[in-house]
Scaffold this active site. Structure first.
Site, PDB file in Angstrom:
ATOM      1  N   ASP B 403      10.960 -20.252  14.084  1.00 21.89           N
ATOM      2  CA  ASP B 403      10.877 -19.894  15.483  1.00 21.89           C
ATOM      3  C   ASP B 403       9.720 -20.688  16.065  1.00 21.89           C
ATOM      4  OD1 ASP B 403      11.173 -18.394  17.829  1.00 21.89           O
ATOM      5  OD2 ASP B 403       9.554 -17.071  17.192  1.00 21.89           O
ATOM      6  N   THR B 405       7.751 -19.834  19.333  1.00 23.10           N
ATOM      7  CA  THR B 405       6.707 -19.020  19.932  1.00 23.10           C
ATOM      8  C   THR B 405       6.215 -17.974  18.947  1.00 23.10           C
ATOM      9  OG1 THR B 405       7.951 -19.269  21.922  1.00 23.10           O
ATOM     10  CG2 THR B 405       6.130 -17.720  21.994  1.00 23.10           C
ATOM     11  N   LYS B 543      11.295 -12.905  38.361  1.00 28.05           N
ATOM     12  CA  LYS B 543      10.503 -13.852  37.593  1.00 28.05           C
ATOM     13  C   LYS B 543      11.346 -14.230  36.389  1.00 28.05           C
ATOM     14  CE  LYS B 543       7.530 -12.200  34.691  1.00 28.05           C
ATOM     15  NZ  LYS B 543       6.466 -11.353  34.207  1.00 28.05           N
ATOM     16  N   GLY B 655      13.981 -20.190  21.976  1.00 29.27           N
ATOM     17  CA  GLY B 655      14.635 -19.859  23.226  1.00 29.27           C
ATOM     18  C   GLY B 655      14.036 -20.621  24.399  1.00 29.27           C
ATOM     19  N   ARG B 755      16.818 -23.241  23.734  1.00 28.22           N
ATOM     20  CA  ARG B 755      17.663 -22.369  24.544  1.00 28.22           C
ATOM     21  C   ARG B 755      18.605 -21.529  23.691  1.00 28.22           C
ATOM     22  NH1 ARG B 755      15.012 -22.205  28.797  1.00 28.22           N
ATOM     23  NH2 ARG B 755      15.114 -23.863  30.336  1.00 28.22           N
ATOM     24  N   ASP B 786      14.098 -12.927  16.255  1.00 24.80           N
ATOM     25  CA  ASP B 786      14.284 -13.693  15.029  1.00 24.80           C
ATOM     26  C   ASP B 786      14.903 -12.855  13.913  1.00 24.80           C
ATOM     27  OD1 ASP B 786      12.929 -15.857  16.243  1.00 24.80           O
ATOM     28  OD2 ASP B 786      11.043 -14.832  15.826  1.00 24.80           O
TER      29      ASP B 786
END
Lengths: 372, 1065
Positions: B403, B405, B543, B655, B755, B786
């Site tokens: 992953d 982040t 947002k 993502g 993405r 994840d």
């Protein structure tokens, strides 16, 4: 580590919250921090032998140098052992025991006698061990091996009259328990061998054969015991029957020595240690050296008198009589010496080969290293 | 003020007939309707007992036995044992019964102990007191006695005993706060609401008077799926077992799911266990060995009858059968002979192997936990092992899926800048931009303010007045943004009575009423709030990711913002766009209508909510964009480089936007400057068809494959990936796409997938896992998104990050930081791989060595199944003479120093051929080669007339790492053997019916040639191995060549045959 993270936070202008939180984290950290011991960190002091040509080469040479002399020593010792072997089965028509072998019947009460002449080319100097050898006799067959009752042989009274099931079909005879029971005991080797030396003027001299000390001491004194001690064996064995193939009952095995009767008869004990292979020899008698000057068995002609009681032809077996001296390493066994010499030589040879490889590799490696 | 009995009815609603069975009816306070109203069927619900234990006191023995005998090896030994009991076999039943008993007992004790612990914790949970409202009074009850329909009373800081529906709360507004830290690790406070109709009932008496029914679904394990389908009740009323009540004095709630039907229990149950490849192959070896065994027994039985065909061989006069044996039919005789041979040779299958392997894995995993270098000072956490079964799998990883982040990066967000209408603002800079933008950021979030308390998760100091408070959120981005806003002058103070308070630049408090929160989800990739300003104006603030916002924007300076966003993304910053939409009261009405309609939907609630959100979040006006920096984790680049060098392929699945992700990849050295980037993105597929792009790329890759080796990096995005993966309309070519895609991937050193939705991550892992090489995959991540990929991969690793503990909980191993991956793979993984492979090989090897002479011996004893070894040695050989040294060896062996392994990652692959060769050749070949010692079999045989063997073991040659433990155990087991033999042979054991071994051992020791033979045998057996090792080392061939293997096999077999035969004659 922690200090630097504090600093980073303070630079950002978050002084206030950090210390409280940091303190808690530090406390938690202490409790969860793994112990820094050599074992837990897998850093125990260790000896790490690395098998390189450099370390192994000397070892090879040393092994070679040690093994070859040992091998030679063993080989020489083995070669110095005198051994004589004679087959008296009586397969051929012209062999002395032919008729005994052919006419064998279990019902014969009188022993069939035959004698074999032989010549010893070389004198036997030290104590001579006399063996009988059997071939094609499967003492290691499973059915045979387990067909005994050790507690009966240990002198157990209840086992005497009620032997173990393992003894079947040699367990009961005519309603009485067989003592000793089982196939091993039943097939006790019962040929009698006598040895005569024929001296230069043709007279026969009996060679005294010692029958004590042929079994393991522990077997004779611990493992095998007569029921109710050694006195009055006839009474002790009352109510039992002799094994079907025996001619004499167990308490009458050695008429000459009352202490060698019953289960502690040494011939019997020797027989009861079953052989591992179908061809085997068992110690029969010992011929002790009498005088320092004369050999135990001088070279010359001998006669072996056999009372032929043991049939082997039915299963294509052979019977032999073996005379052998022994050394510290036991009987004649050239193999061990040869094996030692072989292994020693291989080591030595490999040492040389490795030395060459090592040498070549080293130079190649060095040349490869230089450009780097 | 006694409330009227029938004051309201949360009524049964019309559910489709087919759904009826799947729902349950709950009568609050057990007030069933009068039987006359309708056909009333009493539903039965379980009590609130949590049962995590597997056994009870009564069923432990039978159930545990059943479980254990389901194992191939145990069952096999049971069969052998039974055969020994029934027929006359060469060895006594004890020889196989005792080891089996030992193994079974050890396992049973271990499992029993674990189960006892579970019972204890179950009891603690089940007996903890709960307050229940009965007849208008609060009564204490044991937790396990709770029943569906009970009304419970929960005080602050208590955790909920089962799944509840919130009826009313002590807070004015009928809300309560909970943390679900023990469920999913999210420590943020979640607000839950009481059912509208009941929130006014605030005392025991009032609550007791409620007369209502609740209709809800039967239990489902999905933690995040709302499933209450009732008017006025939704997932916001549902309190889950395990969650804790916070900031609320007390609540009343009704029990809807109890015991094993609570979501927590259902979730624990559904977690399946991974099995390591070694264990699977171990079963295969067992089958191979079974075949060897059966063929050996068959051969011997055949030979026996051939041999017996000659007259007088079978029954010479000295060795007759009993009458009953003589009468047995030949077929039965042959069959029992066959079985007897099976029994004789059954030791070839090592009974204690499973136990030893299990112990090795279990104990071995402690070294991972104990590792000092994998301890993180900052977090105060060390590595955690959830599954010890997979230790060796760590050493064979070929693909690493990570992953981005929180895994590659710190997930420690730092607000960098914001861009409003094309103007850029950085913190501390004076700015007078559009204040609406800042307010939007202050309002559009789910951040909570926590006062002076430390909670796990996100903590950020906030100095405000006298008291200290922190912002807490499940998303670190939001915290960073709110803090950034604070530095720009807008401080978010608190949410109070549905009003958000903001301290603006002029130190005035502005209050906004929070009307709706359209929560974030990974599909929409945006969130919105609807607020009413004090002026009465209604706003929707939204947002989200740029791709989620731009298509829905109708005005604003889109181009400038877009340019800025892209620039920031290239720099590796995380960007978010902010937009708003003023709402007229009519529009708000409509929104409310849409939302409530969706929330109350009985079927496809999520889908309908998404549709509603879609309709609401439109016609936005762009305000600006923010940029938040997520710094790379310490040593992330170094770790990735090491993994690359170790021959692993590293894929980043994220993502995030492509540009941001690519920038991170460059920073973490996943892509180098000279890496040629291949793009497989929507942008390209818009221009060309997917088909063409794929073929283009594969051509590029393959062309260069033959020529110079340039590095390729592939970037693919979620949309394109799903196009590739889609089971196509043209059914044949879709499979083709996958193949081509895999082909491209295989030739790329690094792949970046951006993405990605969580499920797509798992899809990718599955795609690689199922590709034809069946590589071992590893997934590493820190967040809930994840989890799917962690569960899918062979090995799942969780990072103890900031997005909760869900990844950690679902992982096989958890480490504090990404950099620790290096050590866990390169050092621990490699060690355990080598260790376990040697362990398994050793077991098979030693038993083949043990049994082979037995096989040969049958040729000399008339195929009578006479065992070569004494019963005691047969029994103890596997248990005590040989298992301890190898167990310790397999725990502490280090064939290469730790530091060297870390420095030179390429060693990771160096000895991985073991299993390959193991597969190709008969295991005997492999085992005889070099790994393990030669038990001395034949030597002693010569001397003892009844022929027994000394299974001396010399592990010496293969141990590279001699610690005192090794010395102790190896020499210890040798001494044990000698002592045992002395004892065994030295005494007449009264309980034995035979004394065959009496004094044999002493007799042997007293003879010179026996010692000489032993020395010779040891030397000669070790000789080929030493030579091979030296030559290999000299020629630098660590991998074993096929020829070498065969040669070695032949050599050692000849040796052995030679010994046995020559010594015996």
């Amino acid at each position: 580590m922690m200090a630097s993270s504090y600093n980073a936070k303070e630079e950002d202008g978050h002084h206030s919250g950090a210390p409280a939180h940091g303190g808690a984290a530090a406390a938690a950290a202490k409790s969860k921090k793994p112990d820094n011991t050599a074992f837990k960190q897998q850093r125990l002091p260790a000896w790490q032998p690395i098998l390189t040509a450099g370390t192994v080469l000397p070892a090879f040479f040393v092994i070679g140098l040690i093994f070859i002399p040992i091998g030679i020593g063993l080989f020489v010792t083995s070669n110095n052992i005198r051994e004589f072997e004679i087959d008296y089965t009586g397969v051929d028509v012209d062999s002395p025991c032919y008729s005994c072998a052919r006419n064998f019947s279990w019902n014969n009460t009188a022993p069939c006698l035959c004698s074999v002449d032989f010549t010893l080319e070389q004198p036997f100097e030290s104590n001579v061990f006399m063996y009988y050898g059997l071939s094609n006799f499967y003492q290691n067959h499973r059915r045979y091996v387990k067909s005994r009752d050790d507690s009966q042989l240990y002198g157990d009274r209840s086992a005497l009259t009620n032997p173990s099931k393992e003894c079947e079909p040699y367990r009961m005879s005519d309603g009485q328990a067989i003592a000793p029971c089982g196939a091993i005991a039943n097939s006790l080797f019962n040929d009698t061998l006598e040895l005569y030396h024929i001296d230069s003027n043709g007279t026969r001299n009996t060679i005294p054969l010692v029958k004590k000390g042929i079994a393991w001491w522990t077997d004779k004194h611990v493992k095998f015991r007569n029921p109710g001690g050694n006195n009055n064996l006839t009474a002790a064995f009352r109510g039992t029957s002799k094994p079907v193939n025996w001619r004499k009952p167990v308490y009458d095995l050695d008429p000459s020595d009352p202490d060698n009767n019953g289960f502690i008869n040494e011939d019997f004990i020797v027989w009861m240690r079953t052989a591992a292979l179908p061809t085997f020899r068992k110690l029969y008698r010992i011929i002790q050296k009498k005088a320092v000057t004369t050999p135990t068995l001088p070279s010359g002609r001998y006669v072996l008198n056999i009372s032929y009681n043991y049939p082997v032809l039915s299963f294509d077996g052979r019977k032999r009589m073996i005379l052998s001296t022994i050394s510290w390493m036991g009987g004649k066994n050239p193999f061990l010496g040869i094996a030692y010499i072989t292994v020693g030589s291989i080591c030595f040879f490999l040492g040389v080969v490795l030395l060459i490889i090592h040498h070549k590799y080293d130079t190649r490696n060095n040349s490869a290293d230089i450009p780097n | 003020m006694y409330a009227p009995a029938h004051n309201f009815l949360v009524c049964l609603q019309c559910v489709g007939e087919e759904n009826w069975v799947d729902s349950r009816t709950i009568y609050i306070g057990h007030k069933e309707p009068p039987p006359s109203t309708e056909a009333f069927i009493q539903q039965r619900f379980p009590d609130n007992r949590i049962v995590s234990s597997k056994y009870t006191f009564w069923n432990f023995v039978p159930k545990n036995m059943f479980e254990q005998f389901r194992r191939v090896a145990n069952f096999y030994f049971l069969i052998i044992f039974l055969v020994q009991l029934i027929i006359d076999t060469p060895t006594s039943p004890i020889t196989s019964g005792l080891p089996l008993f030992f193994v079974i007992t050890v396992t049973a004790i271990k499992q029993g102990y674990e189960d006892w612990l579970r019972h204890k914790s179950d009891n603690a949970v089940n007996q903890c007191p709960v307050h229940v409202v009965q007849h208008g009074k609060v009564v204490r009850k044991q937790s396990r006695k709770l029943r569906v329909g009970d009304v419970v009373f929960v005080k602050e800081d208590e955790s909920f005993p089962c799944d509840l529906i919130l009826l009313s709360s002590s807070r004015e507004d009928g809300t309560c706060f909970v943390t679900t830290a023990s469920l999913d690790g999210e420590s943020s406070h979640k607000t839950l609401y009481a059912v509208q109709d009941t929130k006014a009932y605030r005392t025991e008496q009032e609550v007791d008077a409620i007369h209502a029914t609740i209709e809800c679904e039967q239990p489902q394990p999905d933690l995040y799926k709302s499933f209450i389908q009732i008017i006025g009740i939704c997932s916001e009323n549902l309190l889950l077992r395990g969650a804790t009540l916070k900031n609320t004095e007390h609540i009343y709630a009704v029990v809807i799911y109890t015991g094993m039907e609570t979501k927590m229990a259902l979730n624990y149950q559904s977690k399946s266990q991974k099995r390591s490849a070694v264990e699977k192959s171990m079963n295969a070896y067992l089958v191979v060995y079974l075949c060897i065994l059966i063929s050996k027994a068959l051969i011997n039985t055949l030979l026996k009858y051939v041999w017996q065909a000659e007259a007088n061989r079978d029954e010479p006069w000295y060795n007759q059968r009993t009458e009953s044996e003589k009468q047995r039919h030949i077929v039965i005789r042959a069959f029992t002979d066959f079985l007897a041979f099976m029994v004789l040779f059954n030791y070839i299958i090592p009974v204690s192997m499973y136990v030893t392997v299990e112990m090795q894995k279990f104990l071995g995993s402690y070294f991972i936990m104990w590792d000092d270098e994998m301890f993180d000072e900052e977090l105060g956490e060390r590595a955690v092992v959830n599954t010890s079964d997979l230790n060796e799998e760590l050493g064979q990883v070929e693909y690493v899926f990570t992953d981005k982040t929180g895994t590659l990066t710190e997930n420690n967000m730092e607000f960098i800048e914001c861009c409003v209408d094309g103007h850029v603002y950085v913190p501390h800079a004076i700015c007078n931009g559009q204040e609406l933008f800042f307010r939007a950021l202050c309002l559009c979030h789910t951040v909570q303010v926590k006062e002076e308390e430390t909670v796990d998760g996100i903590k950020h100091g906030l100095h405000q007045g006298k008291s200290t408070s922190f912002y807490i959120s499940s998303s670190p981005d939001e915290v960073a943004l709110v803090e950034g806003m604070k530095r720009l002058g807008f401080t978010y103070l608190r949410l109070k009575d549905s009003h958000m308070e903001i301290l603006n630049r002029e130190d005035e408090i502005e209050r906004f009423e929070l009307l709706e929160v359209l929560t974030f989800d990974s599909v929409r990739r945006r969130m919105s709030v609807i607020v009413r300003a004090s002026t009465g104006n209604l706003y929707l603030f939204c947002k989200g990711a740029d791709s989620a916002i731009f298509p829905r924007v109708i005005s604003g300076k889109v181009d400038e913002v877009k340019a800025r966003v892209e620039r920031n993304a290239v720099e590796g910053l995380r960007t978010l766009c902010v937009a708003y939409r003023p709402l007229s009261p009519e529009q708000y009405e409509e929104v409310c209508h849409l939302l409530s309609g969706a929330k109350l939907a009985l079927q496809d609630r999520d889908k309908r909510l998404a549709e509603a959100y879609y309709l609401i979040e439109k016609d936005l006006i762009l305000l600006g964009a923010t940029a938040v920096e997520d710094r790379l984790q310490e040593k992330a680049a170094d770790t990735i480089e090491s993994l690359h060098k170790a021959g692993m392929k590293v894929w980043v699945l994220t993502g995030d936007k492509m540009e941001t992700a690519a920038a991170t990849c460059y920073a973490s050295k996943l892509f180098h400057r000279n890496t040629q980037i291949l793009e497989l993105t929507t942008k390209r597929t818009e221009e060309q068809s997917l088909h063409d792009v794929l073929f283009d790329l594969s051509r590029t890759v393959l062309r260069h494959l033959s020529g110079d080796c340039t590095d390729y990096g592939l970037i693919i995005d979620g949309a394109t990936l799903s196009a590739v993966m889609r089971p196509g309309q043209e059914d044949s070519s879709s499979g083709n796409y996958k193949e081509i895609f895999l082909e491209i991937c295989r030739n790329c050193s690094a792949v970046l997938c951006c993405r990605m939705a969580p499920l797509q991550k798992a899809q990718i892992v599955k795609l690689i896992k199922d590709s034809k090489e069946h590589p071992i995959t590893l997934a590493i991540g820190d967040g809930a998104n994840d989890v799917s990929m962690i569960l899918e991969a062979h090995v799942g690793i969780g990072i103890m990050g900031k997005e909760g503990r869900q990844a950690v909980r679902n992982s096989d191993y958890a480490i504090p930081k990404f950099k620790h991956l290096k050590k866990i793979l390169l050092v621990h993984g490699h060690y355990y791989y080598i260790r376990i492979s040697e362990l398994v090989q050793y077991f098979f090897y030693k038993n083949v060595c043990f049994i082979f002479p037995q096989f040969l011996y049958q040729f000399f004893c008339g195929f009578s199944q006479q065992p070569l070894y004494d019963t005691a040695y047969l029994t103890l050989y596997n248990i005590s003479f040989t298992s301890l040294p190898i167990l310790l060896y397999s725990l502490i062996e280090q064939h290469i120093n730790m530091d060297i392994l870390k420095k030179d990652p390429s060693l990771y692959r160096s000895e991985c051929f073991f299993f390959l060769i193991f597969h190709i050749f008969d295991t005997e070949g492999r085992e005889n080669s070099n790994r393990v010692p030669k038990p001395l079999t034949a030597g002693v045989y010569l001397l003892s007339s009844s022929g027994r063997t000394v299974p001396l073991n010399f592990l010496a040659l293969d141990t590279h790492y001699w610690t005192w433990i090794n010395h102790f155990v190896i020499w210890g087991s040798l001494i044990f053997f000698v002592v045992f033999s002395l004892l065994w042979g030295g005494i007449i054991w009264p309980f034995l019916n035979y004394q065959r071994m009496y004094y044999v051992f002493m007799q042997m020791l007293s003879s010179g040639p026996a010692w000489l033979s032993i020395i010779l045998l040891i030397t000669a057996s070790l000789l080929p191995d030493v030579v091979k090792k030296v030559i290999c080392r000299a020629l630098m061939c660590c991998s074993l060549t096929v020829c070498g293997e065969l040669l070695n096999f032949c050599l050692s077999m000849t040796w052995k045959t030679f010994y046995v035969t020559s010594f015996l004659t």
